[in-house]
Design a protein around this motif. Structure first.
Motif, PDB file in Angstrom:
ATOM      1  N   SER A   7      44.514  18.898  21.141  1.00  0.00           N
ATOM      2  CA  SER A   7      43.110  19.238  21.333  1.00  0.00           C
ATOM      3  C   SER A   7      42.974  19.991  22.646  1.00  0.00           C
ATOM      4  O   SER A   7      43.649  19.673  23.630  1.00  0.00           O
ATOM      5  CB  SER A   7      42.259  17.965  21.368  1.00  0.00           C
ATOM      6  OG  SER A   7      40.896  18.259  21.605  1.00  0.00           O
ATOM      7  N   GLY A   8      42.122  20.997  22.654  1.00  0.00           N
ATOM      8  CA  GLY A   8      41.888  21.761  23.871  1.00  0.00           C
ATOM      9  C   GLY A   8      40.473  22.305  23.895  1.00  0.00           C
ATOM     10  O   GLY A   8      39.846  22.465  22.844  1.00  0.00           O
ATOM     11  N   ALA A   9      39.963  22.567  25.083  1.00  0.00           N
ATOM     12  CA  ALA A   9      38.613  23.109  25.212  1.00  0.00           C
ATOM     13  C   ALA A   9      38.547  23.964  26.465  1.00  0.00           C
ATOM     14  O   ALA A   9      39.300  23.748  27.425  1.00  0.00           O
ATOM     15  CB  ALA A   9      37.570  21.995  25.281  1.00  0.00           C
ATOM     16  N   SER A  10      37.639  24.942  26.441  1.00  0.00           N
ATOM     17  CA  SER A  10      37.485  25.825  27.591  1.00  0.00           C
ATOM     18  C   SER A  10      36.076  26.386  27.607  1.00  0.00           C
ATOM     19  O   SER A  10      35.509  26.687  26.548  1.00  0.00           O
ATOM     20  CB  SER A  10      38.499  26.977  27.519  1.00  0.00           C
ATOM     21  OG  SER A  10      38.306  27.891  28.584  1.00  0.00           O
ATOM     22  N   ALA A  11      35.509  26.516  28.797  1.00  0.00           N
ATOM     23  CA  ALA A  11      34.196  27.144  28.967  1.00  0.00           C
ATOM     24  C   ALA A  11      34.353  28.387  29.825  1.00  0.00           C
ATOM     25  O   ALA A  11      35.014  28.361  30.865  1.00  0.00           O
ATOM     26  CB  ALA A  11      33.214  26.179  29.630  1.00  0.00           C
ATOM     27  N   ASN A  12      33.728  29.482  29.394  1.00  0.00           N
ATOM     28  CA  ASN A  12      33.728  30.726  30.143  1.00  0.00           C
ATOM     29  C   ASN A  12      32.302  30.986  30.624  1.00  0.00           C
ATOM     30  O   ASN A  12      31.393  30.188  30.382  1.00  0.00           O
ATOM     31  CB  ASN A  12      34.236  31.874  29.279  1.00  0.00           C
ATOM     32  CG  ASN A  12      34.814  33.012  30.106  1.00  0.00           C
ATOM     33  OD1 ASN A  12      34.526  33.143  31.299  1.00  0.00           O
ATOM     34  ND2 ASN A  12      35.624  33.841  29.477  1.00  0.00           N
ATOM     35  N   ASN A  13      32.059  32.105  31.274  1.00  0.00           N
ATOM     36  CA  ASN A  13      30.706  32.445  31.706  1.00  0.00           C
ATOM     37  C   ASN A  13      29.762  32.488  30.516  1.00  0.00           C
ATOM     38  O   ASN A  13      30.135  32.935  29.429  1.00  0.00           O
ATOM     39  CB  ASN A  13      30.685  33.810  32.400  1.00  0.00           C
ATOM     40  CG  ASN A  13      31.494  33.812  33.674  1.00  0.00           C
ATOM     41  OD1 ASN A  13      31.613  32.794  34.343  1.00  0.00           O
ATOM     42  ND2 ASN A  13      32.058  34.954  34.010  1.00  0.00           N
ATOM     43  N   ILE A  14      28.525  32.077  30.715  1.00  0.00           N
ATOM     44  CA  ILE A  14      27.585  32.052  29.603  1.00  0.00           C
ATOM     45  C   ILE A  14      27.082  33.454  29.259  1.00  0.00           C
ATOM     46  O   ILE A  14      26.817  33.759  28.102  1.00  0.00           O
ATOM     47  CB  ILE A  14      26.405  31.093  29.907  1.00  0.00           C
ATOM     48  CG1 ILE A  14      25.601  30.821  28.624  1.00  0.00           C
ATOM     49  CG2 ILE A  14      25.526  31.627  31.028  1.00  0.00           C
ATOM     50  CD1 ILE A  14      24.614  29.681  28.768  1.00  0.00           C
ATOM     51  N   ALA A  15      26.966  34.328  30.225  1.00  0.00           N
ATOM     52  CA  ALA A  15      26.449  35.677  29.979  1.00  0.00           C
ATOM     53  C   ALA A  15      27.567  36.609  29.550  1.00  0.00           C
ATOM     54  O   ALA A  15      28.619  36.682  30.188  1.00  0.00           O
ATOM     55  CB  ALA A  15      25.764  36.223  31.228  1.00  0.00           C
ATOM     56  N   VAL A  16      27.341  37.351  28.474  1.00  0.00           N
ATOM     57  CA  VAL A  16      28.336  38.290  27.969  1.00  0.00           C
ATOM     58  C   VAL A  16      28.656  39.354  29.013  1.00  0.00           C
ATOM     59  O   VAL A  16      29.805  39.809  29.136  1.00  0.00           O
ATOM     60  CB  VAL A  16      27.836  38.944  26.663  1.00  0.00           C
ATOM     61  CG1 VAL A  16      28.784  40.041  26.204  1.00  0.00           C
ATOM     62  CG2 VAL A  16      27.692  37.889  25.568  1.00  0.00           C
ATOM     63  N   ALA A  17      27.665  39.754  29.778  1.00  0.00           N
ATOM     64  CA  ALA A  17      27.865  40.815  30.769  1.00  0.00           C
ATOM     65  C   ALA A  17      28.893  40.441  31.819  1.00  0.00           C
ATOM     66  O   ALA A  17      29.449  41.323  32.492  1.00  0.00           O
ATOM     67  CB  ALA A  17      26.539  41.145  31.456  1.00  0.00           C
ATOM     68  N   GLU A  18      29.168  39.150  31.954  1.00  0.00           N
ATOM     69  CA  GLU A  18      30.104  38.697  32.978  1.00  0.00           C
ATOM     70  C   GLU A  18      31.524  38.562  32.448  1.00  0.00           C
ATOM     71  O   GLU A  18      32.399  38.063  33.152  1.00  0.00           O
ATOM     72  CB  GLU A  18      29.635  37.336  33.524  1.00  0.00           C
ATOM     73  CG  GLU A  18      28.230  37.334  34.110  1.00  0.00           C
ATOM     74  CD  GLU A  18      28.117  38.234  35.326  1.00  0.00           C
ATOM     75  OE1 GLU A  18      29.102  38.336  36.083  1.00  0.00           O
ATOM     76  OE2 GLU A  18      27.055  38.851  35.511  1.00  0.00           O
TER      77      GLU A  18
END
Length: 389
Positions: free
Chosen positions: A237-248
């Protein structure tokens, strides 16, 4: 350390329905616990994937569905990560069992999207975008993914016809899936001639709005054996969060998806080449292309070949078959339940219950469920048969 397994699954009908969310859940629960003890005698915790309270003006979904399952005084939580909510619920259940905190945990997801109408669903989904940068400009989910699609077509040899072929492939898979919202085949002309939603994305490039629920019982291998249930191992199992705004972000490098998949592979002790089938988050056809690359199945810029037979794909592709369920595109995408519907498909494929859509020789599956736009949140799971352990 206990080894978590999936011992049973269930789902409601998918699409437009008169049933409220709690009743959709009841249908899914009844299927999952058919020929099993009552949930109240077995389940020790509940996690509920649910994207938005705005559809039914309802929060406290953990408490609500625990009550609806006949459970009292167990930990019960709603988890949210937009369209990754269901996979997050599964991840929490897996961690509870692996850590020895509980022996049997119910991971479920539900969404009653049609109750809000088109405008309400659009508004609810837009809440996943950065408010000052994106929401106030009036962008919608299709327009956000259209930006990704435009950039992908610009950077690669992919064409709008290739994206259409992905839709055709997934509808063909859904035609063999009795659970699918749209169990019907289509052709490329139908996709290409369908209404433009946000260029280059057309109506048949987009997953539908719909209602639905899913339930997955996560338990120990020992308890699953005692229950005499076919079991599928949750090997990673794995998880990751990136910037919420696409522009970033880099719009064609789904870094969060790559990290989630690689983390799950590492935990399972495998590589991308070992995956036989993958349920990937094709909310729009371009998502399947991008996630095929992020998951390590395809060289950069060739993920759009996912609709082709393995022998016809570019060098460097694996032999994986993508979204045998029909994917979000044709099986359906009731937001909070989507990640668990992916698990349901893998369970049926790995236990020989997939019927006409079975992919021969399947022993290992990847689930890749994303929330927000592209990799704002991505969750990956590797599921295997006992023989593949």
């Amino acid at each position: 350390m206990p080894e978590p397994v999936i011992a049973s699954v269930g789902a409601s009908p998918l699409g437009r329905t008169d049933l409220p969310g709690r009743d959709l859940f009841s249908v899914a629960l009844a299927e999952a616990f058919d020929e099993l003890p009552d949930p109240a005698t077995l389940v020790e915790a509940v996690y509920v994937g649910n994207q938005s309270e705005s559809y039914e003006h309802q929060i406290m979904y953990g408490t609500l569905l625990a009550e609806w399952a006949g459970l009292r005084h167990v930990p019960a939580e709603r988890v949210e990560g937009c369209a990754a909510a269901g996979a997050l619920a599964l991840r929490h259940a897996v961690k509870d069992v692996r850590n020895g905190e509980h022996e049997a945990v119910l991971a479920c997801g539900v969404e009653k999207m049609t109750s809000a109408g088109t405008s309400g669903a659009t508004d609810a989904l837009s809440a996943a975008f950065d408010r000052p940068i994106e929401q106030r400009s009036g962008v919608t989910a299709p327009s956000q993914y259209a930006l990704l699609a435009q950039r992908y077509l610009h950077e690669t040899d992919a064409t709008e016809r290739d994206l259409a072929e992905i839709a055709v492939k997934n509808h063909a898979n859904a035609a063999r899936n009795p659970r699918a919202q749209f169990p019907k085949e289509i052709d490329v002309a139908k996709v290409m001639e369908s209404d433009l939603i946000a260029p280059p994305l057309k109506l048949f490039d987009c997953a539908p709005v719909g209602d639905g629920a899913a339930a997955v019982l996560v338990t120990t291998a020992e308890l699953a054996a005692d229950l005499d249930r076919p079991q599928v191992h949750v090997a990673g199992s794995g998880a990751s969060a990136n910037n919420i705004a696409v522009a970033e972000r880099n719009m064609t490098d789904i870094a969060g998806g790559r990290i989630a998949a690689e983390t799950a592979y590492e935990e399972a002790g495998i590589n991308a080449e070992d995956i036989d089938i993958a349920e990937v988050h094709d909310a729009f056809t371009v998502c399947e292309a991008l996630l095929a690359e992020a998951a390590g199945f395809a060289p950069k810029g060739t993920g759009y070949q996912s609709y082709q037979a393995p022998a016809e794909r570019a060098d460097g592709w694996t032999d994986v078959q993508l979204s045998p369920s029909g994917g979000l595109k044709a099986r359906g995408h009731p937001i909070g339940a989507t990640g668990l519907l992916q698990a349901l498909e893998a369970y049926e494929q790995l236990t020989g219950a997939a019927g006409d859509r079975a992919v021969e020789g399947t022993k290992t599956a990847l689930l890749l469920n994303e929330g927000g736009v592209a990799d704002a949140v991505t969750v990956g799971h590797v599921l295997t048969t006992a023989e593949a352990r």
